[in-house]
Design an enzyme around this catalytic site. Structure first.
Site, PDB file in Angstrom:
ATOM      1  N   GLY A 166      -0.772  -7.402 -16.667  1.00  0.00           N
ATOM      2  CA  GLY A 166      -0.183  -8.378 -15.759  1.00  0.00           C
ATOM      3  C   GLY A 166       1.002  -7.758 -15.046  1.00  0.00           C
ATOM      4  O   GLY A 166       1.662  -6.867 -15.579  1.00  0.00           O
ATOM      5  N   GLN A 205       8.738  -7.399 -10.308  1.00  0.00           N
ATOM      6  CA  GLN A 205       8.753  -6.165 -11.099  1.00  0.00           C
ATOM      7  C   GLN A 205       8.599  -4.920 -10.231  1.00  0.00           C
ATOM      8  O   GLN A 205       8.897  -3.823 -10.669  1.00  0.00           O
ATOM      9  CB  GLN A 205       7.631  -6.183 -12.144  1.00  0.00           C
ATOM     10  CG  GLN A 205       7.870  -7.174 -13.263  1.00  0.00           C
ATOM     11  CD  GLN A 205       6.719  -7.118 -14.237  1.00  0.00           C
ATOM     12  OE1 GLN A 205       5.715  -7.795 -14.065  1.00  0.00           O
ATOM     13  NE2 GLN A 205       6.852  -6.283 -15.244  1.00  0.00           N
ATOM     14  N   CYS A 224       6.196  -5.512 -21.969  1.00  0.00           N
ATOM     15  CA  CYS A 224       6.394  -5.686 -20.535  1.00  0.00           C
ATOM     16  C   CYS A 224       6.525  -4.328 -19.867  1.00  0.00           C
ATOM     17  O   CYS A 224       7.206  -3.442 -20.396  1.00  0.00           O
ATOM     18  CB  CYS A 224       7.664  -6.512 -20.305  1.00  0.00           C
ATOM     19  SG  CYS A 224       8.022  -6.851 -18.579  1.00  0.00           S
ATOM     20  N   LEU A 225       5.867  -4.161 -18.728  1.00  0.00           N
ATOM     21  CA  LEU A 225       5.961  -2.896 -17.998  1.00  0.00           C
ATOM     22  C   LEU A 225       7.396  -2.592 -17.577  1.00  0.00           C
ATOM     23  O   LEU A 225       7.762  -1.439 -17.398  1.00  0.00           O
ATOM     24  CB  LEU A 225       5.053  -2.922 -16.766  1.00  0.00           C
ATOM     25  CG  LEU A 225       3.549  -2.965 -17.045  1.00  0.00           C
ATOM     26  CD1 LEU A 225       2.765  -3.064 -15.749  1.00  0.00           C
ATOM     27  CD2 LEU A 225       3.102  -1.756 -17.851  1.00  0.00           C
ATOM     28  N   HIS A 270       4.008 -15.406 -19.248  1.00  0.00           N
ATOM     29  CA  HIS A 270       4.898 -14.240 -19.220  1.00  0.00           C
ATOM     30  C   HIS A 270       5.185 -13.833 -17.771  1.00  0.00           C
ATOM     31  O   HIS A 270       6.342 -13.630 -17.388  1.00  0.00           O
ATOM     32  CB  HIS A 270       4.232 -13.091 -19.994  1.00  0.00           C
ATOM     33  CG  HIS A 270       4.963 -11.791 -19.935  1.00  0.00           C
ATOM     34  ND1 HIS A 270       5.589 -11.240 -21.031  1.00  0.00           N
ATOM     35  CD2 HIS A 270       5.166 -10.903 -18.920  1.00  0.00           C
ATOM     36  CE1 HIS A 270       6.141 -10.086 -20.682  1.00  0.00           C
ATOM     37  NE2 HIS A 270       5.891  -9.854 -19.403  1.00  0.00           N
ATOM     38  N   GLU A 271       4.133 -13.722 -16.963  1.00  0.00           N
ATOM     39  CA  GLU A 271       4.305 -13.297 -15.566  1.00  0.00           C
ATOM     40  C   GLU A 271       5.003 -14.375 -14.737  1.00  0.00           C
ATOM     41  O   GLU A 271       5.808 -14.062 -13.861  1.00  0.00           O
ATOM     42  CB  GLU A 271       2.959 -12.913 -14.935  1.00  0.00           C
ATOM     43  CG  GLU A 271       2.242 -11.753 -15.604  1.00  0.00           C
ATOM     44  CD  GLU A 271       3.088 -10.494 -15.779  1.00  0.00           C
ATOM     45  OE1 GLU A 271       4.022 -10.260 -14.978  1.00  0.00           O
ATOM     46  OE2 GLU A 271       2.817  -9.734 -16.716  1.00  0.00           O
ATOM     47  N   HIS A 278       8.677 -14.135 -14.867  1.00  0.00           N
ATOM     48  CA  HIS A 278       9.244 -13.144 -13.943  1.00  0.00           C
ATOM     49  C   HIS A 278       9.575 -13.775 -12.590  1.00  0.00           C
ATOM     50  O   HIS A 278      10.534 -13.380 -11.936  1.00  0.00           O
ATOM     51  CB  HIS A 278       8.273 -11.976 -13.710  1.00  0.00           C
ATOM     52  CG  HIS A 278       8.293 -10.947 -14.784  1.00  0.00           C
ATOM     53  ND1 HIS A 278       9.410 -10.194 -15.093  1.00  0.00           N
ATOM     54  CD2 HIS A 278       7.330 -10.521 -15.627  1.00  0.00           C
ATOM     55  CE1 HIS A 278       9.127  -9.357 -16.075  1.00  0.00           C
ATOM     56  NE2 HIS A 278       7.863  -9.536 -16.417  1.00  0.00           N
TER      57      HIS A 278
END
Length: 187
Positions: free
Chosen positions: A59, A64, A107-108, A149-150, A153
């Site tokens: 994701g 991000q 998380c990235l 989660h996304e 952001h």
């Protein structure tokens, strides 16, 4: 209508977009709604997918990669070419289940850190797809968690803000070169 933003699920040496990491102000800003779903937005979604696949993610939210727009790409089966990715534009949570589950998240934007996070088990959302068509989706398990989660952001929230074990979190962040001061705990 076929998915216009289909991209090959492979790692690129030079992904088109640059990831931003915990501590970067762009991750703390609320993303703006997308006024019009057009070719520019589809190109952004395509580049977000290429960047996500290149980083072994499932994701990615536009903030991000430093873009202040309400766009999310998700693919919980990155190794399955038959499973198309999801593009969520201007997603809104309509309903969440009362059932809560705890699972590890990563998380990235915070590489190497995996911590337990409590979230509703099922989430129902409305959004626009890559063609601007309104859609609704009810998701549980990994997909439901990934969506939540996304979507965090898009509101300037990072998963570490939801980690309850602050001592373990502080140790993990320190071990990976991040500052605990960048965390904004959610009560």
């Amino acid at each position: 209508m076929s998915l216009e933003i289909a991209v090959e699920k492979k790692k690129l040496k030079n992904p088109p977009l640059e990831l931003h990491y915990l501590g970067d102000r762009v991750l703390r800003q609320a993303a703006k709604r997308v006024a019009k779903v057009d070719d520019e937005i589809r190109k952004l979604a395509r580049e977000m997918l290429q960047t996500m696949y290149s980083q072994d993610g499932i994701g990615l939210a536009a903030p991000q990669v430093g873009i202040n727009k309400q766009i999310i790409v998700i693919d919980i089966e990155p190794d399955n070419p038959a499973n198309p990715p999801l593009v969520l534009i201007n997603p809104i949570i309509k309903q969440v289940s009362r059932d809560i589950c705890v699972a590890q998240e990563g998380c990235l934007s915070i590489p190497g850190i995996y911590m337990d996070v409590k979230r509703p088990q099922v989430v129902e959302i409305s959004y626009k797809d890559e063609h601007g068509r309104p859609k609704t989706l009810k998701a549980g398990e990994l997909l439901g968690r990934c969506i939540q989660h996304e979507m965090d952001h898009l509101n300037g929230v990072v998963f570490v803000d939801r980690v309850e074990n602050s001592l373990a979190l502080a140790q993990e962040l320190s071990k990976h070169g991040f500052s605990y001061q960048t965390v904004k705990p959610i009560a």
